[in-house]
Design a protein around this motif. Structure first.
Motif, PDB file in Angstrom:
ATOM      1  N   LEU A  22      87.865 123.052 -40.225  1.00 38.89           N
ATOM      2  CA  LEU A  22      86.417 122.971 -40.063  1.00 38.89           C
ATOM      3  C   LEU A  22      86.043 121.721 -39.274  1.00 38.89           C
ATOM      4  CD1 LEU A  22      83.473 123.812 -40.869  1.00 38.89           C
ATOM      5  CD2 LEU A  22      83.834 122.547 -43.003  1.00 38.89           C
ATOM      6  N   THR A  23      85.322 121.894 -38.169  1.00 36.22           N
ATOM      7  CA  THR A  23      84.889 120.774 -37.333  1.00 36.22           C
ATOM      8  C   THR A  23      83.376 120.652 -37.387  1.00 36.22           C
ATOM      9  OG1 THR A  23      86.759 121.074 -35.820  1.00 36.22           O
ATOM     10  CG2 THR A  23      84.891 119.802 -35.001  1.00 36.22           C
ATOM     11  N   VAL A  24      82.894 119.421 -37.632  1.00 37.86           N
ATOM     12  CA  VAL A  24      81.454 119.171 -37.717  1.00 37.86           C
ATOM     13  C   VAL A  24      81.070 118.041 -36.768  1.00 37.86           C
ATOM     14  CG1 VAL A  24      81.235 119.996 -40.082  1.00 37.86           C
ATOM     15  CG2 VAL A  24      81.770 117.589 -39.667  1.00 37.86           C
ATOM     16  N   LYS A  25      79.781 118.012 -36.424  1.00 33.32           N
ATOM     17  CA  LYS A  25      79.269 117.028 -35.463  1.00 33.32           C
ATOM     18  C   LYS A  25      78.062 116.300 -36.061  1.00 33.32           C
ATOM     19  CE  LYS A  25      77.412 116.741 -30.714  1.00 33.32           C
ATOM     20  NZ  LYS A  25      78.466 115.891 -30.142  1.00 33.32           N
ATOM     21  N   GLY A  26      78.010 114.979 -35.809  1.00 30.00           N
ATOM     22  CA  GLY A  26      76.874 114.188 -36.277  1.00 30.00           C
ATOM     23  C   GLY A  26      77.184 112.709 -36.198  1.00 30.00           C
ATOM     24  N   THR A  27      76.175 111.881 -36.407  1.00 34.28           N
ATOM     25  CA  THR A  27      76.363 110.434 -36.269  1.00 34.28           C
ATOM     26  C   THR A  27      77.257 109.859 -37.355  1.00 34.28           C
ATOM     27  OG1 THR A  27      74.330 110.010 -37.532  1.00 34.28           O
ATOM     28  CG2 THR A  27      74.128 110.162 -35.136  1.00 34.28           C
ATOM     29  N   LEU A  28      77.395 110.559 -38.478  1.00 39.21           N
ATOM     30  CA  LEU A  28      78.290 110.091 -39.542  1.00 39.21           C
ATOM     31  C   LEU A  28      79.718 109.912 -39.032  1.00 39.21           C
ATOM     32  CD1 LEU A  28      78.288 111.388 -43.201  1.00 39.21           C
ATOM     33  CD2 LEU A  28      80.442 111.104 -41.985  1.00 39.21           C
ATOM     34  N   ALA A  29      80.118 110.759 -38.093  1.00 38.21           N
ATOM     35  CA  ALA A  29      81.473 110.678 -37.538  1.00 38.21           C
ATOM     36  C   ALA A  29      81.744 109.327 -36.887  1.00 38.21           C
ATOM     37  CB  ALA A  29      81.698 111.799 -36.526  1.00 38.21           C
ATOM     38  N   ASN A  30      80.698 108.685 -36.375  1.00 38.66           N
ATOM     39  CA  ASN A  30      80.872 107.398 -35.700  1.00 38.66           C
ATOM     40  C   ASN A  30      81.205 106.265 -36.664  1.00 38.66           C
ATOM     41  OD1 ASN A  30      80.170 108.714 -33.290  1.00 38.66           O
ATOM     42  ND2 ASN A  30      77.987 108.332 -33.623  1.00 38.66           N
ATOM     43  N   GLU A  31      81.056 106.512 -37.976  1.00 37.65           N
ATOM     44  CA  GLU A  31      81.381 105.505 -38.987  1.00 37.65           C
ATOM     45  C   GLU A  31      82.849 105.551 -39.393  1.00 37.65           C
ATOM     46  OE1 GLU A  31      79.114 103.338 -39.767  1.00 37.65           O
ATOM     47  OE2 GLU A  31      77.555 104.386 -38.632  1.00 37.65           O
ATOM     48  N   MET A  32      83.565 106.533 -38.896  1.00 36.64           N
ATOM     49  CA  MET A  32      84.958 106.711 -39.324  1.00 36.64           C
ATOM     50  C   MET A  32      85.906 105.871 -38.485  1.00 36.64           C
ATOM     51  SD  MET A  32      85.084 110.766 -40.147  1.00 36.64           S
ATOM     52  CE  MET A  32      84.213 111.369 -41.604  1.00 36.64           C
ATOM     53  N   ALA A  33      86.836 105.229 -39.171  1.00 36.59           N
ATOM     54  CA  ALA A  33      87.804 104.393 -38.475  1.00 36.59           C
ATOM     55  C   ALA A  33      89.203 104.542 -39.063  1.00 36.59           C
ATOM     56  CB  ALA A  33      87.368 102.931 -38.527  1.00 36.59           C
ATOM     57  N   GLU A  34      89.301 104.597 -40.393  1.00 38.68           N
ATOM     58  CA  GLU A  34      90.600 104.614 -41.054  1.00 38.68           C
ATOM     59  C   GLU A  34      91.098 106.031 -41.301  1.00 38.68           C
ATOM     60  OE1 GLU A  34      90.262 102.543 -44.711  1.00 38.68           O
ATOM     61  OE2 GLU A  34      90.024 100.572 -43.787  1.00 38.68           O
ATOM     62  N   PRO A  35      92.305 106.356 -40.887  1.00 35.18           N
ATOM     63  CA  PRO A  35      92.886 107.643 -41.281  1.00 35.18           C
ATOM     64  C   PRO A  35      93.150 107.628 -42.780  1.00 35.18           C
ATOM     65  CG  PRO A  35      94.540 106.259 -40.222  1.00 35.18           C
ATOM     66  CD  PRO A  35      93.233 105.550 -40.059  1.00 35.18           C
ATOM     67  N   GLY A  36      92.887 108.738 -43.433  1.00 37.18           N
ATOM     68  CA  GLY A  36      93.102 108.805 -44.871  1.00 37.18           C
ATOM     69  C   GLY A  36      91.834 108.748 -45.687  1.00 37.18           C
ATOM     70  N   GLN A  37      90.699 108.470 -45.045  1.00 40.42           N
ATOM     71  CA  GLN A  37      89.428 108.535 -45.756  1.00 40.42           C
ATOM     72  C   GLN A  37      89.040 110.002 -45.966  1.00 40.42           C
ATOM     73  OE1 GLN A  37      87.181 105.828 -43.004  1.00 40.42           O
ATOM     74  NE2 GLN A  37      86.620 104.790 -44.906  1.00 40.42           N
ATOM     75  N   PHE A  38      88.001 110.223 -46.792  1.00 43.63           N
ATOM     76  CA  PHE A  38      87.570 111.592 -47.049  1.00 43.63           C
ATOM     77  C   PHE A  38      86.046 111.658 -47.057  1.00 43.63           C
ATOM     78  CE2 PHE A  38      87.671 109.503 -51.129  1.00 43.63           C
ATOM     79  CZ  PHE A  38      86.640 110.060 -51.868  1.00 43.63           C
ATOM     80  N   VAL A  39      85.531 112.875 -47.128  1.00 45.83           N
ATOM     81  CA  VAL A  39      84.094 113.085 -47.236  1.00 45.83           C
ATOM     82  C   VAL A  39      83.815 113.950 -48.463  1.00 45.83           C
ATOM     83  CG1 VAL A  39      83.594 112.813 -44.786  1.00 45.83           C
ATOM     84  CG2 VAL A  39      84.200 115.075 -45.666  1.00 45.83           C
ATOM     85  N   HIS A  40      82.569 113.877 -48.952  1.00 44.50           N
ATOM     86  CA  HIS A  40      82.142 114.680 -50.090  1.00 44.50           C
ATOM     87  C   HIS A  40      81.099 115.663 -49.579  1.00 44.50           C
ATOM     88  CE1 HIS A  40      82.226 113.857 -54.711  1.00 44.50           C
ATOM     89  NE2 HIS A  40      83.260 114.549 -54.301  1.00 44.50           N
TER      90      HIS A  40
END
Length: 255
Positions: A22-40
């Protein structure tokens, strides 16, 4: 910075047995930096199911403000999520937790994953490769039907596949492959079932390692204490997998 955003679904497809990308788009993606994080993710706009679902991030595209998740549709919540299509929107909270420290690898790293623990290792492999680190991928699945992203991992480095029933790759578990591989690496990263993480730690007691734990979560931000685990520091010392982890150095968490 943690954000809550209604993100647009760009693409969703089934890539293996009960496994969806599943691929999503939005400004939240710009906050991601570390591999291994997750979303709720809130999978429905109603109060049922009530709780969000934690989903790991498999790939980040900062230029396009997109990220990709991979999950297994096996419960009511994830089955509802699997019904979403391109153009729909999702209520997403993230990025959450602490991911894999890419700066700890020096020259060569082993990335060891099992089942739905494989997805976060893909973004990790990309980021390690970008830093000039050679990556070797050891990935375990139940059967050939459950295997995903094999070709994508092979593009990034040497890749070994194990299946429990022997229908693809080496028959058995990732530890069967590890027993046959050289130990000329400096760091390992692993994500998957608890039994697998314990076996990996036992196999490499002298190596620097980082493990991502899978725990049931309620809030995802450290408020509900549903994902608490003991640590090796003392009998009264506990950590919360969602906010203190999900990634910890090897030897810290008691399972």
């Amino acid at each position: 910075m943690i954000k809550q955003e209604r993100m647009q679904i760009i693409k969703q497809q089934q890539i293996a047995h009960h496994i969806f990308e599943l691929t999503v788009k939005g400004t939240l993606a710009n906050e991601m930096a570390e591999p291994g994080q997750f979303v709720h993710i809130r999978v429905a706009d109603s109060f049922e199911p009530l709780l969000r679902r934690p989903i790991s991030v498999a790939s980040i595209d900062l230029e396009a403000s997109q990220f990709t998740m991979i999950y297994r549709a096996e419960g009511r919540g994830t089955q509802l999520l699997a019904e979403k299509t391109a153009g729909d929107t999702l209520d997403v909270l993230g990025p959450l937790g602490h991911g894999f420290p890419v700066e700890e690898a020096v020259k060569r790293a082993y990335l060891i994953g099992g089942g739905i623990g494989v997805p976060p290792l893909y973004e990790l492999a990309k980021q390690l490769n970008a830093r000039g680190i050679e990556t070797v991928h050891i990935l375990g699945f139940e059967s050939k039907q459950a295997v995903f992203y094999e070709d994508k991992f092979r593009e990034l480095g040497d890749t070994h596949i194990a299946t429990v029933d022997g229908s693809h790759g080496t028959q058995g578990f990732v530890t069967h492959i590890l027993n046959e591989l050289p130990t000329d690496f400096d760091t390992y990263y692993s994500c998957g079932p608890t039994a697998m993480l314990e076996a990996v730690q036992w196999a490499y007691p002298q190596k620097k390692g980082f493990l991502s734990y899978e725990q049931r979560m309620g809030c995802g931000i450290g408020a509900c204490f549903a994902c608490v685990c003991r640590t090796t520091k003392s009998e009264t010392d506990y950590i919360k997998v969602c906010s203190d982890g999900p990634v910890f150095p090897a030897g810290v968490v008691i399972t």
